[in-house]
Design a protein around this motif. Structure first.
Motif, PDB file in Angstrom:
ATOM      1  N   LEU A 428       0.796  -1.247   0.180  1.00 50.93           N
ATOM      2  CA  LEU A 428       0.007   0.051  -0.154  1.00 50.93           C
ATOM      3  C   LEU A 428       0.907   1.379   0.072  1.00 50.93           C
ATOM      4  O   LEU A 428       0.555   2.320  -0.631  1.00 50.93           O
ATOM      5  N   GLU A 429       1.856   1.052   0.768  1.00 54.65           N
ATOM      6  CA  GLU A 429       2.832   2.555   0.797  1.00 54.65           C
ATOM      7  C   GLU A 429       3.273   2.929  -0.535  1.00 54.65           C
ATOM      8  O   GLU A 429       3.315   4.133  -0.950  1.00 54.65           O
ATOM      9  N   ALA A 430       3.489   1.956  -1.598  1.00 51.87           N
ATOM     10  CA  ALA A 430       4.072   2.365  -2.812  1.00 51.87           C
ATOM     11  C   ALA A 430       2.795   2.802  -3.652  1.00 51.87           C
ATOM     12  O   ALA A 430       3.123   3.805  -4.402  1.00 51.87           O
ATOM     13  N   LEU A 431       1.788   2.242  -3.337  1.00 51.29           N
ATOM     14  CA  LEU A 431       0.479   2.549  -4.115  1.00 51.29           C
ATOM     15  C   LEU A 431       0.063   3.904  -3.958  1.00 51.29           C
ATOM     16  O   LEU A 431      -0.324   4.522  -4.940  1.00 51.29           O
ATOM     17  N   LEU A 432      -0.112   4.286  -2.760  1.00 47.50           N
ATOM     18  CA  LEU A 432      -0.755   5.550  -2.450  1.00 47.50           C
ATOM     19  C   LEU A 432      -0.182   6.835  -3.220  1.00 47.50           C
ATOM     20  O   LEU A 432      -0.994   7.620  -3.820  1.00 47.50           O
ATOM     21  N   PRO A 433       1.228   7.085  -3.266  1.00 46.45           N
ATOM     22  CA  PRO A 433       1.542   8.184  -4.177  1.00 46.45           C
ATOM     23  C   PRO A 433       1.301   8.162  -5.447  1.00 46.45           C
ATOM     24  O   PRO A 433       0.976   9.022  -6.096  1.00 46.45           O
ATOM     25  N   GLU A 434       1.411   6.768  -5.912  1.00 42.83           N
ATOM     26  CA  GLU A 434       1.268   6.495  -7.357  1.00 42.83           C
ATOM     27  C   GLU A 434      -0.342   7.010  -7.694  1.00 42.83           C
ATOM     28  O   GLU A 434      -0.512   7.399  -8.720  1.00 42.83           O
ATOM     29  N   LEU A 435      -1.364   6.535  -6.830  1.00 44.85           N
ATOM     30  CA  LEU A 435      -2.860   6.781  -7.018  1.00 44.85           C
ATOM     31  C   LEU A 435      -2.885   8.308  -6.951  1.00 44.85           C
ATOM     32  O   LEU A 435      -3.513   8.750  -7.905  1.00 44.85           O
ATOM     33  N   GLU A 436      -2.164   8.993  -6.103  1.00 48.59           N
ATOM     34  CA  GLU A 436      -2.124  10.256  -6.106  1.00 48.59           C
ATOM     35  C   GLU A 436      -1.784  11.273  -7.092  1.00 48.59           C
ATOM     36  O   GLU A 436      -2.239  12.225  -7.486  1.00 48.59           O
ATOM     37  N   LEU A 566      -1.863   0.135 -11.222  1.00 45.69           N
ATOM     38  CA  LEU A 566      -2.468   1.345 -11.976  1.00 45.69           C
ATOM     39  C   LEU A 566      -2.171   1.482 -13.478  1.00 45.69           C
ATOM     40  O   LEU A 566      -2.998   2.035 -14.208  1.00 45.69           O
ATOM     41  N   ALA A 567      -1.259   0.516 -13.680  1.00 46.18           N
ATOM     42  CA  ALA A 567      -0.476   0.673 -15.101  1.00 46.18           C
ATOM     43  C   ALA A 567      -1.629   0.521 -16.340  1.00 46.18           C
ATOM     44  O   ALA A 567      -1.798   1.186 -17.212  1.00 46.18           O
TER      45      ALA A 567
END
Ligand code: F6R
Length: 603
Positions: A428-436, A566-567
């Motif tokens: 999740l830690e890696a995902l959150l900034p990418e989502l933003e 997300l890709a």
């Protein structure tokens, strides 16, 4: 299916009715009609074709303060002038518009015909004005005649009716949507809010079983027996500009370009980057702690989003399946008290999805609806609802709502997994900034895409194939659905690894293959793409610029380097653009593809 509109107020009803029909045309566009009354009887104008054709066929503007209108997606009878709504009785004393299916229409028609009532159309709807007239002839007052007629209908309906000489509309709902709009003595009844959004944002949604009587003094809500029911007014947050085409040639292109905004709206306040968690305020921490499996039910593009969500859940360690809602009644997996069934539906009105949702609820599942429409049936019927906040989507081909659904399901998957484990998933830690940063990444794709060139280069191909693995698979399915839906060309989506198990037989130099790379076993997907390329098929790689597939592929659609979760969704934006430009080159009616409608309220 179909769009209905009614209006009571001062001044002529025709303009708001026609505006309403134009705004509802996404629900059906086989034929259209209006009826207004001016104190000397009801005037009806209707014809096959689009609302535009109806407008130009109305020579002398119809005058009247009360009126109803309809835009049709045919179910009973072809799209002829005679089958267009409004339908009336022989003397044009009663006019009716209807969305839904009257299941007992044959029986009612035979009974009415035996009593001398003559029918002029093939529709199920025509029984309604005759039935109302039958009770008027029997001495009932108009309201009672309407209620009695409604009481005898089996099936699904949203009905609006008027009786000659009255400043009143009667309406009833069961199974098909209907909403009242109100503003300073002007009242509307419509299938959906965009119909009257430029006049008012103050609305009341009808519930199943409601009967409303609307006149210049207001709206009276009752049940079928006439007992008052209380329905609270709401203010809708969509603004009329959102529902217009703006600078774009088509709603679809506008909605593709709206994705950075609609995604920002979807995730706003729902991600807590600092705290490293998904902050879905709609659900208390631990809400999903007792869930043992998740079933998704959905159709079409929403099914592809559901599949995306289901794969994301599986990857997060939660047992999950995505099921076509229209297959659910014949093959639903077992359900228990700890099963969560999630209906994914942009409109919240898809009949197949509602049927599956109701079945799941009957069998004891917890239910949740993920939708774009706040007052929709699916939102109201499920135990909980989560809104994607995408704003109105008018193009029949879903674009921005797919992206928002898939992103919301990605969030939900993380949240369910966190509740079950008692701690957030490791990735999740890696995902959150990418989502933003996803809205900005989509902005970049929209600003510089090779989609027009690719669409032009492959415009005369025999068929178009889309392949993807893992979370790229639902994107491949969605890429193909979008392509076939608006270009009318043959397109298919496959799991990359499946290509060699049969579909490869279709591959020739005339069948471009779009290969989606999401970072999940890309080397295998590249091999599968090369297997097609060896048989002559041009390969278009959808991947980051520095990806090994770029050197192998014949063409490249660029996406930024991001998380595998997300890709595929960013790749999907490129595919939406390719479909759009391919359809534009073919001069297709992109926003209203043949035979389709946005909201499918029949099974
Ligand atoms: C295709 C499309 C349809 C819908 C399907 C379900 O572009 O829009 O496949 O996704 O009819 O509709 P909703 O999401 O309203 O349940």
């Amino acid at each position: 299916m179909c769009g209905i509109i009614g209006r009571v107020g001062d001044g002529n009803a025709l303009e708001p009715l026609l505006t309403g029909l134009e705004n509802l045309e996404y629900r059906g566009y086989d034929s259209a009609g209006v009826a207004v009354q001016n104190g000397s009887g009801i005037n009806v104008e209707k014809r096959s074709g689009k609302v535009e054709e109806l407008k130009s066929s109305i020579g002398d503007p119809l005058q009247g303060e009360v009126g109803i209108g309809h835009t049709r997606w045919s179910t009973h009878g072809p799209p002829t002038d005679a089958n267009a709504h409004p339908h009336t009785d022989e003397s044009e004393d009663v006019a009716v518009v209807h969305n839904g299916i009257i299941e007992n229409y044959t029986e009612l028609k035979e009974r009415l015909a035996a009593n001398g009532y003559e029918f002029t159309s093939d529709t199920d709807t025509e029984v309604i004005p005759h039935l109302v007239q039958y009770y008027l002839d029997a001495g009932y007052d108009s309201e009672r005649a309407f209620r009695q007629a409604i009481d005898e209908l089996e099936g699904s309906y949203a009905v609006t009716a008027m009786v000659s000489g009255e400043h009143v509309l009667y309406a009833a709902r069961r199974g098909s949507p209907l909403v009242v709009g109100m503003e300073d003595g002007e009242y509307f009844l419509a299938s959906d809010v965009p119909a009257f959004l430029e006049y008012t944002d103050s609305v009341i949604y009808l519930e199943d079983g409601d009967v409303v009587v609307v006149d210049a003094d207001g709206v009276e809500f009752t049940d079928l027996e006439g007992n008052p029911v209380v329905r609270e007014p709401e203010t809708v947050e969509w603004d009329p500009e959102q529902a217009g085409k703006g600078e774009y040639d088509h709603f679809m292109l506008k909605e593709i370009h709206e994705q950075p905004t609609s995604l920002s709206q979807a995730i706003e306040g729902r991600i807590d980057s600092a705290g490293g968690r998904i902050a879905l305020a709609d659900f208390e921490p631990g809400t999903f702690a007792d869930i043992d499996s998740v079933q998704f039910v959905a159709c079409g593009t929403s099914y592809h989003a559901a599949l995306y969500g289901s794969l994301a859940l599986n990857q997060a360690g939660v047992q999950s399946t995505a099921l076509l809602a229209n297959e659910y009644s014949v093959s639903a997996p077992p359900i228990d008290d700890d099963t969560l069934v999630i209906a994914v539906t942009q409109s919240g009105e898809t009949a197949d999805t509602l049927t599956a949702l109701r079945q799941a609820a009957r069998e004891g599942a917890d239910t949740l609806t993920l939708t774009n429409v706040v007052g929709s049936t699916a939102a109201r019927e499920a135990d909980d609802a989560l809104f994607i906040r995408a704003g109105p989507e008018i193009g029949v081909a879903a674009t921005k709502t797919f992206s928002s659904q898939a992103v919301m399901l990605t969030l939900l998957a993380q949240r369910i997994a966190a509740d079950l484990r008692g701690e957030p998933p490791a990735d999740l830690e890696a995902l959150l900034p990418e989502l933003e940063s996803m809205p900005a990444a989509i902005d970049d794709v929209l600003a510089e895409s090779a989609a027009t060139t690719i669409a032009r280069r492959y415009r005369n191909s025999e068929a178009y194939f889309f392949i993807g693995r893992g979370l790229g698979y639902p994107v491949a399915l969605e890429g193909a659905l979008k392509f076939k839906e608006i270009t009318y060309e043959h397109a298919e989506g496959f799991a990359s690894g499946e290509l060699k198990h049969g579909p490869l037989a279709l591959v020739t130099p005339e069948t471009p293959v779009f290969a989606i790379f999401t970072g999940e076993e890309d080397e295998k997907t590249l091999k599968n793409a090369e297997e097609a390329q060896t048989r002559g098929a041009p390969v278009i790689a959808v991947c980051p610029d520095d990806h090994p597939a770029v050197a192998v592929a014949d063409d490249h659609l660029s996406i930024p380097d991001t998380e595998p979760d997300l890709a595929g969704l960013i790749a999907n934006v490129q595919l939406q653009l390719v479909s759009y430009h391919a359809a534009d080159l073919l001069d297709r009616p992109i926003d209203k593809p043949r035979n389709l409608a946005k909201s499918v309220t029949v099974e």
